[in-house]
Write an enzyme that holds these catalytic residues in place. Structure first.
Site, PDB file in Angstrom:
ATOM      1  N   ASP A 113      -8.208 -49.516  42.104  1.00 28.94           N
ATOM      2  CA  ASP A 113      -8.723 -50.734  41.500  1.00 28.94           C
ATOM      3  C   ASP A 113      -9.885 -50.437  40.558  1.00 28.94           C
ATOM      4  OD1 ASP A 113      -6.926 -52.072  43.128  1.00 28.94           O
ATOM      5  OD2 ASP A 113      -8.414 -52.440  44.692  1.00 28.94           O
ATOM      6  N   TYR A 114     -10.120 -51.365  39.650  1.00 31.70           N
ATOM      7  CA  TYR A 114     -11.190 -51.237  38.650  1.00 31.70           C
ATOM      8  C   TYR A 114     -12.536 -50.945  39.310  1.00 31.70           C
ATOM      9  CZ  TYR A 114     -14.124 -52.580  34.645  1.00 31.70           C
ATOM     10  OH  TYR A 114     -15.043 -52.586  33.618  1.00 31.70           O
TER      11      TYR A 114
END
Length: 252
Positions: A113-114
């Protein structure tokens, strides 16, 4: 098309070499009519291509030659970087972190994830990528998370039994409680899963009432994040690390 001589190879083998898909998955794509060679749809997996041919899959084109060396890269992904080759919103990608030092075209194996940091593998080995990310091989990923509060034994038992998310039940996780920071009212835990649902670890912990402050992946199968690396750094895998990954997914 001239398919004579030693330079020709079967289409599914070329697709695996180029990192498009594993050979088995390539055969499925071909049989479904999703692959073109030089603009013509091909449905026979035994079809042969040469280095001059252009392969197209889902509107993305690949040159079938010359062959690239297989490359395996360990990246310590920082938070705030997108796990993608390109981004239409001009955010920094994991490929940007490699700069011009890796000449071969490599692709992320799975996603982080970011806002999640940690171990990310990038390679142009299509067969290995497919097996490491396919659920049937059950490759374990280990995360270290800092969560709000002092996580309860009941929450841990729930995570270990499986959590109901909007996209279904998760498989049982392995949980290890590491420490509690009283001043910040946080708990650090290790959580091991073998699935890859979107934002799965964060959603699992939120579901049992413990939002995540920080999340870092420290293991991917037998591969461990190099303790000498800092966020944003990368290195090539050793031969023993590559062999361990292949052994974990039964590539001989």
């Amino acid at each position: 098309m001239d398919c004579s001589g030693d330079q020709s190879e079967r289409l599914q083998k070329a697709m695996a070499r180029l990192g498009v898909a594993s050979r088995r998955h390539a055969e499925i794509l071909i049989s479904q009519g999703l692959v073109k060679v030089n603009g013509q749809t091909v449905t026979q997996p035994g079809f042969k291509v040469t280095p001059e041919d252009v392969i197209e899959v889902n509107a993305k084109t690949y040159s079938s030659g010359p062959s690239e060396d297989l490359v395996y890269v360990m990246l310590y992904k920082p938070a705030g970087v997108i796990t993608s080759v390109t981004d239409p919103h001009q955010r920094k990608t994991v490929i940007d972190l490699l700069g011009q030092n890796i000449k071969e075209r490599v692709y992320p194996v799975g996603r982080l994830d970011y806002d999640t940091s940690g171990l990310l593998l990038l390679t142009n080995d299509g067969e290995l990528t497919f097996r490491l990310t396919h659920p049937s091989f059950g490759v374990e990923k280990v995360y270290r998370a800092s969560v709000a509060g002092n996580i309860s034994d009941q929450a841990i038992r729930t995570l270990e039994s499986g959590v109901h998310l909007e996209d279904g039940m998760t498989s049982p996780a392995k949980i290890k409680k590491l420490s509690r920071y009283k001043s910040g009212n946080q708990t650090e835990i290790e959580l091991a899963i073998h699935e890859g649902k979107n934002r799965q670890v964060r959603r699992m912990l939120e579901q049992v009432g413990y939002p995540v402050f920080r999340l870092r992946r420290i293991c991917f199968g037998p591969l461990q994040l190099d303790p000498k690396m800092t966020a944003g750094e990368y290195r090539l895998l050793t031969t023993s690390e590559v062999n361990a990954l292949k052994e974990a997914v039964s590539i001989r």
